[in-house]
Structure formats: C-alpha cells, structure tokens
Design an enzyme around this catalytic site. Structure first.
Site, mmCIF file in Angstrom:
data_model
loop_
_atom_site.group_PDB
_atom_site.id
_atom_site.type_symbol
_atom_site.label_atom_id
_atom_site.label_comp_id
_atom_site.label_asym_id
_atom_site.label_seq_id
_atom_site.Cartn_x
_atom_site.Cartn_y
_atom_site.Cartn_z
ATOM 1 N N LYS A 186 18.746 21.789 -19.156
ATOM 2 C CA LYS A 186 18.345 22.095 -17.782
ATOM 3 C C LYS A 186 19.566 22.440 -16.916
ATOM 4 O O LYS A 186 20.649 22.605 -17.432
ATOM 5 C CB LYS A 186 17.544 20.933 -17.209
ATOM 6 C CG LYS A 186 16.469 20.379 -18.163
ATOM 7 C CD LYS A 186 15.421 21.426 -18.600
ATOM 8 C CE LYS A 186 14.636 20.988 -19.819
ATOM 9 N NZ LYS A 186 13.456 20.228 -19.575
HETATM 10 C C1 LIG Z 1 12.332 19.496 -20.053
HETATM 11 C C2 LIG Z 1 11.096 19.409 -19.306
HETATM 12 C C3 LIG Z 1 10.456 18.186 -19.055
HETATM 13 C C4 LIG Z 1 10.945 16.894 -19.642
HETATM 14 O O1 LIG Z 1 12.236 16.556 -19.322
HETATM 15 P P1 LIG Z 1 12.922 15.260 -20.000
HETATM 16 O O2 LIG Z 1 14.059 14.960 -19.102
HETATM 17 O O3 LIG Z 1 13.345 15.700 -21.373
HETATM 18 O O4 LIG Z 1 11.905 14.182 -20.049
HETATM 19 C C5 LIG Z 1 9.303 18.199 -18.290
HETATM 20 N N1 LIG Z 1 8.797 19.336 -17.799
HETATM 21 C C6 LIG Z 1 9.369 20.536 -18.026
HETATM 22 C C7 LIG Z 1 8.770 21.765 -17.436
HETATM 23 C C8 LIG Z 1 10.523 20.619 -18.802
HETATM 24 O O5 LIG Z 1 11.072 21.813 -19.042
#
Ligand SMILES: *Cc1c(COP(=O)(O)O)cnc(C)c1O
Length: 391
Positions: A186
């Site tokens: 992210k």
């Molecule tokens: C990556 C992601 C999540 C989950 O994130 P984590 O930190 O791995 O729990 C939830 N929603 C979306 C749209 C994502 O891309």
C-alpha cells in the site's frame, strides 16, 4: 534473458535511514509495544486528513472490523460491497457479523457503482462498504447521499488509497469511518498495520477498548498513572494493537508522503503519455473531483481475455518485469462460488479479464519505465488478436 540486477519488481517499499533510526530509538527507549509513538502516529494522521480521531491497529482488516462494530452493525445485517476487492474487505464484514451483498463496479474507475449499489438495496441492508480501489477515490458524494437517504452505515475502505484526495480533502476527511492499510503493497508501510479514522467520540473510545482486549484504559495510561489505575472490561475485545516499533516506521514514512505522492504521480504521467499512443491500452481514468495516489498502476486491454493476459504476463516476466493480473471477483472464490452462481457482475468480470498491474513505486527509474512500456507494447503486438484490415 534478464538477470537479477535488471529485474524490475512490481513494487518495493521505500525504507532508508529515517525508518532505521526511528526503530532504533524505540528499541532503545524501553517501551516497544503500543505506547507514545503509536499515539504520535495517530495524531499526525488525524491532523493530516482533518478527522477528529484515528485509531492505529495491526491491519486494515482489523480496522474494518472495528469500523463496522463501532458503527453498530448487527449480526445478520447485509452490507453492500464490491466483489472487485481483496478477500480482507469481506472477511472484516463477516467478522463483524455482516452478510456481504455484491454490487458491480464502474469499469472506468474500478470503483463501486452507486447506481448498482442502490439497485442491490433491500430491507435487510444496513451498510455500504465503499472501496477506494487501486488508489482512486470512489464517487463519495453519491454514496454519502444514498446512505443518508436510506439511513445506512457508510464505511470507507481506503486501504490502498491513503494520500488520495476527493474534492480537495484527503480520504478519511469526509465524515465517515475510513480505513487505511500499512502493508508494504500500500502507500505507506509499517510492515503490517492499519488505521481507522472515526468521527464519533463514543466510537473512538470503543475502538480503543476493542483493540486492546476490551480494557477500559490503555497500557500507556496505566503506566503514566504509575500503576494506580485499574482497567475494567465493559465488553470482550481483541488484540489488534500496533506496536511502537511499527509506528516509528509509519512516522518516518509519513514524512515522505508528499514525495511519494509526487514521484508516483510523475511515473503515472509518463505511463499515461506513453499509452496514449497505444490504442490497445486504456490507462487509469481520474474523475475531475479526485486525485489518484497510484498505489498501483492498472491498465485495461479491452480486446484481451484471461488467456491473453496470462500470455502478456509471461512475456513481461521473460523481459524481467514483474506485473500482476487485475483483481479477481470474490464471487468466484470457493467460499462464495456455490451461493453466488446467479450473481451477475459484468463490469467486475470485465475488469478481472482485461486488466493488469504494472510496476510503480518510488525508486522506479525512467529507463526502467521505458523498458516496461517497450515490453508491454511488444506483448500487446504479439498477444492481442490483430484487427482485421478493412479495404
Ligand atoms: C490490502 C487491502 C485490505 C487489507 O489490508 P491488511 O492491512 O492486509 O489487512 C483491505 N481492503 C483493501 C481494498 C485492500 O487492498
């Protein structure tokens, strides 16, 4: 054949001396679990996005769980959500007792279509989970109006879109519970981690309790009172705590946010210009009211299908470039497939069949981007069906 040194990864976190120093300082401080540095990260992000409260947790999945629970979702409540998202979004809905109801996306933005969401409403729907997918804000005005009109809970999954803006304000600054992920895939990372922004004072206090076993006061508050305060447990909770070791990484990353946004925007501009000359490739669309943070760069090949995308990915891999297939519909996962045979999501299916992600990350160089464009151009020539010449 490409060797390891000229391999171009899909992404790479930007970690340097600032993160190392931050972690070192926490390790040397004597307080390494959740404490003052986590609080600093929460306050910095709340201030940045213009929200009253931010609660740091160990993942965006946990953050979404707390967002739904503190918003008052009850067991059996239906939640409208796109199938064009990762399983984590829906896992959190299920963890909070909700029942996901999938609605289709807009193929231009890859985000939940407000018209499709409204069409999926019935008396059992109590919430909408709008996902700001691939770094682009969804049509928030439409969802806020819809939620208000029908008395629904609105939760924003901005896991991929920290730093993106809608109508000039960062996501999280629009009055709804909003979630970010700090996974390395992210925008900014804490290795693993997440945050939920909350607008309601009661929700904020409940979320802080729930993340820490349900305890009425935090370890930090008890410590600051020199052990004279005793916690109580109004309700059972979880262990969703982010640690100060992770929060120190997050604070260093946050200081680089503007540079990260700028670098990614420049890289996207370069790709966009290159693909404007390649009619088989549709670059990301950005509506005028939004800014894209380009946590990923997704292209669509309208003439492609899954088999063709597989061959294109193989061609890119052979050229030393890691790409990824686009997001696959959750309705196809074994957990849903049986019960969702009848569900028809044509845009979600088209996005799954026709999209791929190209490398984008701070540190990706211009010559590397040129190689990506060259390789994709060649792959498209080789793998897409040739248009029939009309004479
Ligand atoms: C990556 C992601 C999540 C989950 O994130 P984590 O930190 O791995 O729990 C939830 N929603 C979306 C749209 C994502 O891309």
């Amino acid at each position: 054949m490409a060797n390891f040194t000229d391999h171009i990864p899909l992404l790479k976190p930007w970690i340097d001396e600032e993160e190392l120093q931050g972690v070192l300082a926490v390790l040397q401080s004597g307080w390494i679990s959740q404490g003052p540095v986590t609080q600093q990260l929460e306050q910095a992000i709340a201030r940045l996005v213009g929200a009253p409260h931010a609660v740091a947790v160990n993942s965006a999945t946990s953050a979404l769980h707390l967002a739904f629970q503190t918003a008052g979702l009850r067991r059996g409540d239906k939640v409208i959500v796109p199938a064009h998202t990762c399983m984590a979004t829906v896992n959190a809905i299920v963890m909070a007792g909700g029942v996901p109801v999938f609605a289709d996306i807009d193929l231009r933005t890859y985000n939940l279509d407000p018209v499709a969401a409204e069409a999926a409403l019935d008396d059992e729907v109590r919430a909408i989970c709008v996902v700001h997918q691939i770094g682009l804000p969804a049509d928030l005005d439409a969802f806020v109006a819809l939620a208000r009109r029908r008395g629904l809970i609105l939760v924003e999954d901005a896991a991929t879109a920290f730093g993106a803006k809608y109508r000039g304000r960062y996501l999280g600054g629009h009055g709804n519970p909003t979630v970010y992920s700090f996974h390395p895939r992210k925008m900014i990372t804490t290795a693993e981690g997440g945050m939920v922004v909350l607008w309601d004072d009661g929700a904020d206090e409940q979320a802080r309790r729930l993340r820490s076993a349900g305890a009425s006061i935090s370890d930090l508050v008890r410590h600051q009172a020199r052990g004279t305060l005793q916690q109580t447990y109004p309700e059972p909770g979880y262990n969703y705590r982010l640690t100060d070791v992770q929060a120190a990484i997050g604070l260093a990353q946050l200081r680089k946010l503007d540079r990260m946004l700028q670098l990614r925007a420049e890289q996207a501009t370069f790709y966009n210009a290159a693909f404007a000359r390649l009619e088989e490739v549709v670059p990301p669309y950005v509506p005028p009211e939004a800014t894209h943070c380009y946590s990923s760069y997704c292209v669509r090949l309208p003439a492609a299908n899954e088999g063709i995308i597989t061959r294109i990915l193989e061609h890119m891999a052979a050229a030393g470039i890691s790409c990824r297939r686009g997001i696959q519909p959750l309705t196809r996962e074994p957990y849903f497939a049986e019960s969702h045979r009848h569900v028809d999501l044509p845009n979600t299916e088209a996005a799954a069949a026709q999209t791929l992600f190209l490398p984008i990350f701070p540190g990706l160089t211009r010559p590397q981007q040129e190689r990506v464009v060259e390789a994709l151009t060649e792959a498209v020539r080789r793998c897409l069906p040739r248009p029939i010449a009309v004479c």
